[in-house]
Design a protein around this motif. Structure first.
Motif, PDB file in Angstrom:
ATOM      1  N   ILE A  75       0.854  -1.187   0.000  1.00 15.37           N
ATOM      2  CA  ILE A  75       0.000   0.000   0.000  1.00 15.37           C
ATOM      3  C   ILE A  75       0.889   1.235   0.000  1.00 15.37           C
ATOM      4  N   ASP A  76       0.705   2.087  -1.000  1.00 17.54           N
ATOM      5  CA  ASP A  76       1.488   3.310  -1.129  1.00 17.54           C
ATOM      6  C   ASP A  76       0.898   4.395  -0.224  1.00 17.54           C
ATOM      7  N   ALA A  77       1.688   4.840   0.769  1.00 21.02           N
ATOM      8  CA  ALA A  77       1.252   5.906   1.675  1.00 21.02           C
ATOM      9  C   ALA A  77       2.126   7.143   1.536  1.00 21.02           C
ATOM     10  N   GLN A  78       2.651   7.379   0.331  1.00 24.50           N
ATOM     11  CA  GLN A  78       3.489   8.554   0.095  1.00 24.50           C
ATOM     12  C   GLN A  78       2.729   9.821   0.466  1.00 24.50           C
ATOM     13  N   ASN A  79       3.408  10.701   1.208  1.00 19.35           N
ATOM     14  CA  ASN A  79       2.854  11.995   1.626  1.00 19.35           C
ATOM     15  C   ASN A  79       1.619  11.855   2.528  1.00 19.35           C
ATOM     16  N   CYS A  80       1.493  10.707   3.171  1.00 19.49           N
ATOM     17  CA  CYS A  80       0.345  10.460   4.047  1.00 19.49           C
ATOM     18  C   CYS A  80       0.790  10.317   5.499  1.00 19.49           C
ATOM     19  N   SER A  81      -0.167  10.456   6.387  1.00 19.70           N
ATOM     20  CA  SER A  81       0.037  10.160   7.804  1.00 19.70           C
ATOM     21  C   SER A  81      -0.830   8.969   8.178  1.00 19.70           C
ATOM     22  N   ILE A  82      -0.303   8.147   9.084  1.00 12.22           N
ATOM     23  CA  ILE A  82      -1.028   6.957   9.521  1.00 12.22           C
ATOM     24  C   ILE A  82      -1.319   7.098  11.010  1.00 12.22           C
ATOM     25  N   LEU A  83      -2.589   6.960  11.370  1.00 18.80           N
ATOM     26  CA  LEU A  83      -3.031   7.087  12.755  1.00 18.80           C
ATOM     27  C   LEU A  83      -3.679   5.783  13.205  1.00 18.80           C
ATOM     28  N   PRO A  84      -3.781   5.572  14.533  1.00 20.18           N
ATOM     29  CA  PRO A  84      -4.589   4.457  15.005  1.00 20.18           C
ATOM     30  C   PRO A  84      -6.048   4.673  14.613  1.00 20.18           C
ATOM     31  N   GLY A  85      -6.767   3.578  14.362  1.00 24.10           N
ATOM     32  CA  GLY A  85      -8.196   3.703  14.130  1.00 24.10           C
ATOM     33  C   GLY A  85      -8.868   4.359  15.324  1.00 24.10           C
ATOM     34  N   PHE A  86      -9.901   5.151  15.062  1.00 22.06           N
ATOM     35  CA  PHE A  86     -10.603   5.850  16.130  1.00 22.06           C
ATOM     36  C   PHE A  86     -11.522   4.886  16.885  1.00 22.06           C
ATOM     37  N   VAL A  87     -11.615   5.089  18.183  1.00 21.83           N
ATOM     38  CA  VAL A  87     -12.446   4.251  19.047  1.00 21.83           C
ATOM     39  C   VAL A  87     -13.562   5.127  19.605  1.00 21.83           C
ATOM     40  N   ASP A  88     -14.786   4.844  19.200  1.00 19.93           N
ATOM     41  CA  ASP A  88     -15.951   5.629  19.635  1.00 19.93           C
ATOM     42  C   ASP A  88     -16.540   4.941  20.862  1.00 19.93           C
ATOM     43  N   ALA A  89     -16.411   5.582  22.021  1.00 20.78           N
ATOM     44  CA  ALA A  89     -16.701   4.927  23.294  1.00 20.78           C
ATOM     45  C   ALA A  89     -18.149   5.037  23.758  1.00 20.78           C
ATOM     46  N   HIS A  90     -19.036   5.646  22.944  1.00 20.05           N
ATOM     47  CA  HIS A  90     -20.418   5.828  23.421  1.00 20.05           C
ATOM     48  C   HIS A  90     -21.330   6.097  22.233  1.00 20.05           C
ATOM     49  N   THR A  91     -22.168   5.111  21.862  1.00 23.81           N
ATOM     50  CA  THR A  91     -23.134   5.324  20.777  1.00 23.81           C
ATOM     51  C   THR A  91     -24.434   4.588  21.071  1.00 23.81           C
ATOM     52  N   HIS A  92     -25.501   5.068  20.402  1.00 27.79           N
ATOM     53  CA  HIS A  92     -26.831   4.441  20.448  1.00 27.79           C
ATOM     54  C   HIS A  92     -27.276   4.213  18.993  1.00 27.79           C
ATOM     55  N   PRO A  93     -26.751   3.197  18.306  1.00 26.83           N
ATOM     56  CA  PRO A  93     -26.965   3.121  16.860  1.00 26.83           C
ATOM     57  C   PRO A  93     -28.041   2.142  16.379  1.00 26.83           C
ATOM     58  N   VAL A  94     -28.760   1.486  17.310  1.00 20.73           N
ATOM     59  CA  VAL A  94     -29.779   0.511  16.899  1.00 20.73           C
ATOM     60  C   VAL A  94     -31.158   1.085  17.202  1.00 20.73           C
ATOM     61  N   TRP A  95     -31.858   1.538  16.192  1.00 13.75           N
ATOM     62  CA  TRP A  95     -33.175   2.139  16.400  1.00 13.75           C
ATOM     63  C   TRP A  95     -33.870   2.400  15.071  1.00 13.75           C
ATOM     64  N   GLU A  96     -35.167   2.615  15.147  1.00 12.89           N
ATOM     65  CA  GLU A  96     -35.955   3.177  14.056  1.00 12.89           C
ATOM     66  C   GLU A  96     -36.713   4.372  14.623  1.00 12.89           C
ATOM     67  N   GLY A  97     -37.042   5.321  13.772  1.00 13.41           N
ATOM     68  CA  GLY A  97     -37.786   6.504  14.217  1.00 13.41           C
ATOM     69  C   GLY A  97     -36.887   7.686  14.495  1.00 13.41           C
ATOM     70  N   ASP A  98     -36.549   8.438  13.438  1.00 14.21           N
ATOM     71  CA  ASP A  98     -35.671   9.594  13.654  1.00 14.21           C
ATOM     72  C   ASP A  98     -36.465  10.737  14.302  1.00 14.21           C
ATOM     73  N   ARG A  99     -35.741  11.773  14.691  1.00 15.12           N
ATOM     74  CA  ARG A  99     -36.375  12.844  15.463  1.00 15.12           C
ATOM     75  C   ARG A  99     -36.068  14.217  14.835  1.00 15.12           C
TER      76      ARG A  99
END
Length: 432
Positions: A75-99
């Motif tokens: 994988i060519d990462a020329q001129n790129c920065s590599i970071l750890p994947g982000f860890v999202d510590a708080h979500t409520h993603p299972v639902w129907e019915g937006d607001r």
């Protein structure tokens, strides 16, 4: 999967390099994160991945690099920065019915509890989630997981909590468990959440039901391998579950379910002094903390209980901001979460980091640590996630910039910056 070489990077942001489990803002290491940088144009910064695990980070002139050859993928990462994947510590993603309609109401001045007490808010989403089939919930959930992934999140905590009774909570937990086992584009930490009280009962009666029926049933389903549940959460708040009821639920889960972690909603709308209980029970984390007291900050600073800040929630709901700077300066361990839900619709941890800096006064280093290593620690996965170290899982974000800070500084530009996202060494997103 084989042997993968990522080469040519301008920066590799390891965050830490000696197995640190977390960083407090009072630790000098947070001011000088472990970042490998090119010193000369001809240098070649690399990461080597084998079967999903990081095997090497450094220059191709290092002696250790010579041990690897015959790469299956480059994988060519020329001129790129590599970071750890982000860890999202708080979500409520299972639902129907937006607001969407309630967003308009909030802009006109209605508070969360005013909407809640009028039968709107969570009850609207609960109704639609109850009515939705398991297949429909799974479809919308996995679509959302794909959105988290393409914005750089590689590990996400996912809560139930829109059932308010066991049948629907069980349905939501089955959906989360299925995705955790089958959806390979993101890693999941599963949470059972006691979120609100239905209109036809009381908080005390619901607490009794959770303690006497729901948790024992959930324990049996975990033991039979039907469910995976990593965390227990309670919305400890005035008008919902009080501190005593919250403690009874949390203690029952700890006594009943081996290895379950406490990670609950604390001090969002009213100061209830629930952090004392959190620290006493050895909680992994508490979230929100807009109304945390000075004495609670002092307790947290002496503990390993993580404070998870949710910047979008305070902004969208026009709440008092948590005293983030005071908490950091006192030595509390701080993490970040998106709080993705129908009331605060944001998938993107780069935006969360920007808001944490601009609105809560974190430095960029503090925000990155809070969105990677410290969030991993809050979910109990810091041994395998949260930093770029040999032996950890290859969860990586490659951005099209020679400086990593641009993922925070360039507000809203993450879709243009993120070039690749890796989860367990697999490319799960590649910019076209």
């Amino acid at each position: 999967m084989g042997l993968i070489l990522i080469y040519g990077a301008s920066q590799i942001v390891q965050v830490v390099s000696n197995g640190e489990r977390y960083l407090r803002a009072t630790d000098p290491k947070i001011k000088s994160l472990n970042v490998l940088s090119k010193q000369h144009p001809e240098q070649n910064l690399c990461i080597i991945i084998e079967n999903g695990i990081i095997k090497f980070t450094g220059l191709d002139t290092d002696q250790e690099f010579s041990k690897f050859s015959d790469f299956d993928q480059k994988i060519d990462a020329q001129n790129c920065s590599i970071l750890p994947g982000f860890v999202d510590a708080h979500t409520h993603p299972v639902w129907e019915g937006d607001r969407i309609n309630e967003f308009k109401m909030k802009l006109e001045g209605a508070s969360y509890m005013e909407i809640h007490e009028a039968g709107g808010g969570i009850h609207f989403t609960v109704k639609h989630t109850k009515e939705a089939s398991e297949e429909k919930l799974y479809q919308s959930f996995t679509q959302r997981l794909g959105n988290f992934s393409k914005f750089g999140t590689t590990f996400v905590e996912c809560k139930s909590g829109y059932g308010l009774e066991w049948q629907t909570e069980h349905k939501m937990l089955r959906v989360i468990t299925k995705a955790k086992r089958e959806f390979k584009s993101i890693n999941i930490s599963s949470t059972y959440l006691a979120h609100a009280v239905p209109k036809n009962t009381s908080a005390e009666l619901l607490t009794q039901d959770i303690v006497e029926n729901q948790i024992p049933t959930m324990r049996n389903l975990i033991m039979s391998k039907e469910l995976d549940v990593d965390n227990i959460d309670v919305f400890c708040e005035k008008g919902v579950f009080d501190v005593n009821q919250t403690e009874r639920i949390l203690k029952k889960a700890l006594e009943s379910i081996q290895g379950i972690q406490i990670n609950f909603h604390s001090n969002e709308l009213f100061p209830l002094n629930s952090v004392e209980m959190a620290v006493r029970l050895g909680s992994k984390a508490v979230s929100h903390l807009e109304e945390i007291s000075d004495s609670e900050i002092e307790l947290m600073a002496k503990s390993e209980t993580v404070g998870i800040l949710l910047p979008t929630t305070a902004i969208i709901m026009q709440l008092k901001r948590p005293p983030a700077r005071k908490m950091l300066n006192s030595g509390c361990i701080m993490a970040l979460g998106s709080d993705f839900n129908p009331n605060a619709y944001c998938y993107a941890m780069p935006m969360i980091m920007n808001y944490a800096c601009v609105d809560l006064r974190l430095s960029m280093n503090e925000a990155l640590v809070a969105a990677t290593l410290n969030s991993a620690f809050a979910l109990g996965v810091e041994k395998t996630r949260g930093s770029i170290e040999v032996g950890k899982c290859a969860d990586l974000v490659i951005i099209d910039s020679q400086r990593w800070e641009n993922i925070i500084y360039q507000m809203g530009a993450h879709s243009n910056l993120i070039k690749y996202v890796f989860v367990n060494g697999n490319i799960v997103y590649q910019k076209e």
